[in-house]
Design an enzyme around this catalytic site. Structure first.
Site, PDB file in Angstrom:
ATOM      1  N   ASN A   9       0.865  -1.179   0.000  1.00 19.37           N
ATOM      2  CA  ASN A   9       0.000   0.000   0.000  1.00 19.37           C
ATOM      3  C   ASN A   9       0.904   1.232   0.000  1.00 19.37           C
ATOM      4  O   ASN A   9       1.470   1.584   1.025  1.00 19.37           O
ATOM      5  CB  ASN A   9      -0.887  -0.043   1.256  1.00 19.37           C
ATOM      6  N   LYS A  11       0.158   4.298  -0.350  1.00 18.24           N
ATOM      7  CA  LYS A  11      -0.459   5.493   0.241  1.00 18.24           C
ATOM      8  C   LYS A  11      -0.176   6.727  -0.630  1.00 18.24           C
ATOM      9  O   LYS A  11      -0.060   6.592  -1.853  1.00 18.24           O
ATOM     10  CB  LYS A  11       0.011   5.667   1.688  1.00 18.24           C
ATOM     11  N   HIS A  95      -9.435   1.168   4.741  1.00 21.17           N
ATOM     12  CA  HIS A  95      -8.167   1.361   5.450  1.00 21.17           C
ATOM     13  C   HIS A  95      -8.389   2.314   6.627  1.00 21.17           C
ATOM     14  O   HIS A  95      -9.176   3.262   6.527  1.00 21.17           O
ATOM     15  CB  HIS A  95      -7.112   1.925   4.490  1.00 21.17           C
ATOM     16  N   GLU A  97      -6.776   4.703   7.722  1.00 20.38           N
ATOM     17  CA  GLU A  97      -6.550   6.131   7.425  1.00 20.38           C
ATOM     18  C   GLU A  97      -7.768   6.726   6.719  1.00 20.38           C
ATOM     19  O   GLU A  97      -8.098   7.892   6.918  1.00 20.38           O
ATOM     20  CB  GLU A  97      -5.264   6.302   6.593  1.00 20.38           C
ATOM     21  N   GLU A 167      -5.448  -4.894  10.470  1.00 20.20           N
ATOM     22  CA  GLU A 167      -4.419  -3.884  10.712  1.00 20.20           C
ATOM     23  C   GLU A 167      -4.721  -3.152  12.014  1.00 20.20           C
ATOM     24  O   GLU A 167      -5.499  -2.187  12.014  1.00 20.20           O
ATOM     25  CB  GLU A 167      -4.384  -2.881   9.558  1.00 20.20           C
ATOM     26  N   GLY A 173       2.464   2.218  10.810  1.00 23.15           N
ATOM     27  CA  GLY A 173       3.426   3.303  10.660  1.00 23.15           C
ATOM     28  C   GLY A 173       4.105   3.701  11.961  1.00 23.15           C
ATOM     29  O   GLY A 173       4.779   4.725  12.032  1.00 23.15           O
ATOM     30  N   SER A 213       3.405  -2.185  10.342  1.00 15.57           N
ATOM     31  CA  SER A 213       4.852  -2.244  10.583  1.00 15.57           C
ATOM     32  C   SER A 213       5.479  -3.600  10.254  1.00 15.57           C
ATOM     33  O   SER A 213       6.393  -4.045  10.956  1.00 15.57           O
ATOM     34  CB  SER A 213       5.178  -1.828  12.024  1.00 15.57           C
TER      35      SER A 213
END
Ligand code: PGA
Length: 252
Positions: A9, A11, A95, A97, A167, A173, A213
């Protein structure tokens, strides 16, 4: 036997020239084989070029999002048909985010998942709890809700094209990975939840990826868990060597 998937991904990273360079580096580095499916998800503007460069190479191209409507007055949005017209038939939905920064609710995601099914697209559907959910012991409940609200009105056959990505938000991250045991425990729970709703056979076939991560150093241990069928990789997918190492870790 479930074939593993390693999906990158990207991003909001990589301009077109940078994306081209990364794809060329991946083509030089990665040797996909039958035991692992490799996917990359560049930004929308880089998708046509990615499709072109990977035409004869076994890396699939995914979008990072799409709208649920077919077309219309939705400024700045992209539809399933637009993606399909450029040769993209995989999409990441839900996702964290998107949920956190763009207000994507379970209701919106239910419509998006429905559209992906209707358009015969592969849906990499993300679920995962916040740190507070985990510290308060409600992580299973949160994940079960995310799954059931967005996906559980879909018919059994929809799951031929659904991949779940677990996730945990606190691991994305942050450099803090779920332990292999924590990942396995949640993946097992997701599989059991699917089994209760759709039956054991379906649950045994759905791929469940871990994301948060994942790095070359921890990939093998995470991927060796029985209910972990590969990974959704953010940061480490932006570097060809790291991504290659993670793909290699998924090979059996
Ligand atoms: P990360 O991101 O690997 O950088 O933690 C994973 C993701 O958001 O899919």
């Amino acid at each position: 036997m479930r074939t593993k998937i390693v999906a990158g991904n990207w991003k909001m990273n990589k301009t077109l020239p940078e994306a081209v360079a990364l794809i060329e580096a991946l083509k030089n580095n990665i040797q996909p084989d039958k035991t692992v499916e490799v996917i990359i998800a560049p930004a929308y503007v880089n998708l046509p070029k990615a499709v072109e460069l990977l035409q004869d190479f076994p890396i699939a191209v995914s979008a990072q999002n799409m709208h649920f409507a077919d077309h219309g007055a939705y400024t700045g949005e992209i539809s399933a048909d637009m993606l399909k017209a450029i040769g993209v038939d995989t999409v990441i939905l839900g996702h964290s985010e998107r949920r956190a920064y763009f207000n994507e609710t379970d209701d919106v995601l239910q419509k998006k998942a429905q559209k992906a099914y209707e358009k015969n697209m592969t849906n990499i559907f993300c679920v995962g709890e916040q740190l507070e959910d985990r510290t308060k012991g409600r992580h299973f409940e949160v994940v079960k809700n995310q799954l059931s609200k967005a996906l559980f009105d879909l018919p059994l056959q929809a799951y031929k094209k659904i991949v779940i990505a677990y996730e945990p938000v606190w691991a994305i991250g942050t450099g803090q990975t779920a332990s292999p045991e924590q990942a396995q425990e949640m993946h097992r729970f997701i599989r059991e939840t699917l089994a209760q709703k759709y039956g054991r056979d379906l649950a045994n076939h759905v791929r469940i990826l871990y994301g948060g991560s994942v790095k070359p150093a921890n990939a093998s241990e995470i991927f060796s868990q029985p209910d972990v069928d590969g990974g959704l990789i953010g940061g480490a997918s932006l570097n060809a060597e790291d991504f290659n190492a993670i793909v290699t870790a998924a090979k059996s």
